[in-house]
Write a protein that holds these residues in place. Sequence first.
Motif, PDB file in Angstrom:
ATOM      1  N   HIS A 180       0.832  -1.204   0.000  1.00 29.26           N
ATOM      2  CA  HIS A 180       0.000   0.000   0.000  1.00 29.26           C
ATOM      3  C   HIS A 180       0.870   1.258   0.000  1.00 29.26           C
ATOM      4  N   VAL A 183       2.427   1.806  -3.455  1.00 34.54           N
ATOM      5  CA  VAL A 183       1.463   2.345  -4.411  1.00 34.54           C
ATOM      6  C   VAL A 183       1.207   3.827  -4.140  1.00 34.54           C
ATOM      7  N   ARG A 190       1.945   1.159 -12.229  1.00 38.78           N
ATOM      8  CA  ARG A 190       0.917   0.182 -12.568  1.00 38.78           C
ATOM      9  C   ARG A 190       1.251  -1.211 -12.040  1.00 38.78           C
ATOM     10  N   ARG A 193       0.558  -1.587  -8.339  1.00 37.37           N
ATOM     11  CA  ARG A 193      -0.894  -1.639  -8.096  1.00 37.37           C
ATOM     12  C   ARG A 193      -1.462  -3.001  -8.469  1.00 37.37           C
ATOM     13  N   GLU A 197      -3.330  -5.802  -6.022  1.00 42.04           N
ATOM     14  CA  GLU A 197      -4.637  -6.393  -6.324  1.00 42.04           C
ATOM     15  C   GLU A 197      -4.548  -7.913  -6.382  1.00 42.04           C
TER      16      GLU A 197
END
Length: 283
Positions: A180, A183, A190, A193, A197
């Motif tokens: 986290h 990011v 990208r 991230r 996910e």
Amino acid sequence: MDAARQRPGSDLVPTPIGARLREWRTARHLSQLQLALAAETSARHLSCIETGKSRPGRELLARLADALEMPLRERNALLLDAGFAPQFPESALGAPVLARIDQAIDAILAQQSPYPAFLINRRWDVLRANDAAARVNRLMLGGRDSAHANIMRQFFDPADLRAAVANWEEVAGELIRHLHEQVAAVPGDRVARELLEEMLAYPGVPARWRTRDLSSPPSPLLTTTLRRDGVELRFFSTITTFAMPRDITLDELHIECCFPMDDATAAHCRALVDGSAGARFSR
């Protein structure tokens, strides 16, 4: 500069220079005035840059990047967005220019034995590991090697090392916190991230981890406890980075060295060297 060694910002989405600066300034929680003062320019000039009415020079971009604490890869992307050539090379670890660095990395990994040590990039990929790391992993995986060459996937895949982590929620929660933060710290990243996910999609991951936790401070020292078939190993880690790097590769590497948290772990790691421990898992 050798184009084969220069791969500036390849995983970053091309962005208008003003939008990129505004994105970074917002991520750093800075006003236009605060950033302008730190970069020795005027708030009016910065505003014109962010709205596309003015084009910054290389020197101003360097001062803005310093004020925003941008990593080298992102500094190259900033220069490209503004129409300039990138400044920092990205050399392969095997390249002659990094030969001494290569030797130093191997020396650190070897010296850490009989305890695990890993060379990791900013994507959490394990680029190298010492023999001790392989021995401990095989012990905890029943004699087989990990299916993943990525620390995050090893700790989140239920079929991999995750099954042997006795304090998994504590360790995985700390790893998610780092993702986290990565990011949040590097807007437009990208790959980071997507990795976040992917980890959040694994089974058994608490729903609360989808949101970055800013309320609770990280623990001062995290112990990873590995357990299998009555064997328990407890480690804490130290992180080594390169001081003042001028190459993207070095800027994004760190060496994680594991140390035993108790005498029993130390003794078991020493026993693994001569095969007197975990012999039933030998290949």
